[in-house]
Design an enzyme around this catalytic site. Sequence first.
Site, mmCIF file in Angstrom:
data_model
loop_
_atom_site.group_PDB
_atom_site.id
_atom_site.type_symbol
_atom_site.label_atom_id
_atom_site.label_comp_id
_atom_site.label_asym_id
_atom_site.label_seq_id
_atom_site.Cartn_x
_atom_site.Cartn_y
_atom_site.Cartn_z
ATOM 1 N N LYS A 81 0.985 -0.964 0.231
ATOM 2 C CA LYS A 81 0.201 0.159 -0.212
ATOM 3 C C LYS A 81 0.628 0.656 0.036
ATOM 4 C CE LYS A 81 -4.265 1.523 2.725
ATOM 5 N NZ LYS A 81 -4.858 1.099 3.174
ATOM 6 N N SER A 157 -9.823 1.236 1.760
ATOM 7 C CA SER A 157 -8.366 2.147 1.327
ATOM 8 C C SER A 157 -7.514 1.800 0.904
ATOM 9 C CB SER A 157 -8.174 3.191 2.843
ATOM 10 O OG SER A 157 -7.042 3.158 3.791
ATOM 11 N N SER A 181 -10.576 -1.603 5.959
ATOM 12 C CA SER A 181 -9.530 -0.818 4.532
ATOM 13 C C SER A 181 -9.222 -1.853 3.936
ATOM 14 C CB SER A 181 -9.084 0.281 5.306
ATOM 15 O OG SER A 181 -9.368 1.546 5.537
#
Length: 479
Positions: A81, A157, A181
């Site tokens: 990420k 996310s 997320s």
Amino acid sequence: MQDPLWKMPAAAQAEAVRNAHVSAVELIESHLERIAEVNPRVNAVTQLLAERARAAAAQTDRRRAAGEELGPLAGVPFTVKESTAVEGVPTTFGTERFRDLVAPNDAPPVARLRAAGAIPIGHSNIPTLILAGMHTRSELFGDTVNPWDSSRTPGGSSGGDAVAVATGMAALGLGNDSGGSVRVPAQFCGVAALKPSTGRFPADHRILGADDPGPASQNLVTDGPLARSVGDLRLAYEVLAGTDPRDPRAVPVPAYGEPLAGPVKVAVVADPGGHGVHPTVRGAVATAAEALRDAGYDVREVRDVPRMDEALEAYGRITVTEFAPNWPVVRTLLGKGGDRYIEMAMEQTPPASADEFMKLMGTWMNIRRSWAEFLDEYPLLLGPSFTEPPVEPGLESRDRAGRDRVTSGMRLCTVTSFVGVPGVAVPTGVVDGLPSGVQVVGRAFREDLCLAAAQAIEDRLGVFTPVDPRMGAGSGSQP
């Protein structure tokens, strides 16, 4: 005709490299070819680390040729990420201001995956600063596309990781989760994901310099892996669990606990809090419950989870209070429209005073106690990660109604993050061209129970990725 290497599960990839059936270089090249084919259509991989990955793979092959023992993830490529540090690579958080923020060291989970032989192949897209909303759209890299249906969000996310894993660009993804997320994008993209107990995996979430964030950020954010199968998720879990001197929160709890006596009781709550659930999601929960019954679990529908609305309110007040002092500066980093999601939250939930914040800390502990008592009676809880099928991109930032709908949809993720317990997202099928799924929540530090139940669901319902991305509604298909 033999399938390409990128289609293999992570465990099979590592075994093939260890046994010299394929070289690590061949494995990486297969994934780089897949990225070249697919990423222009989905925009999930942001910073491709092709030459670094090739060099790491060549080193793995040299070690094997020299007779060295390779790790359990030998040669396996993974994405990271954009908010998680990879040594020598910018940790951009998807914002123009951090384009050149080069990380001096690997974050602890990246270091643990590397030590097990895995190879970072690229950074993956996120909402700007992880704050611009649930949809994976960043100021620096643009929108990531759901490979099943381009008119639906991949979630976030950790949406870039979910898409990369779902389409075969990487065998594993490394995301993080403070309220859904990894679990929401897993449900939206048809993959599996683990949100571990608070303190299970070591991490370092400092963004700039030596200062740590406040108590909400320290206790809510947990790094977690994504994979196409529960078996691969288990392999990543075993590698990531442990301690690290950089994280005094990480505790030396065994990865596997004592077996429970008798059939494991599972509480089923399809509509946590009673705020409504889409028929498709209710059906997914029922399908997973029947799979667990077939596997010998003692599955029982219960009225509700503990103190849902109270927990959501406390979560909101605590996070807004911690965040408010920095908001005037942070909002300038979010790009045009990127501040709408948080701005609406701050308009709806005022920061607490010092006295109120202290009381909220006590409420937090009290809600955790209620959940511990609930999970003492029911070691596992089965429910949705999101109470609707994948929604349209940017719904949460469009207006107050859209934001409320999205925050309600992820409410079980939010509350289980708040109380610090583990959850495993696992797919249950494909309905109307879109993946469906559930999460299995467990007692603190009993990720093993969650993984075993998720495995039982997967064994009976199957694995639904990798997929080839196609544009248009309901058009994702399995290659």
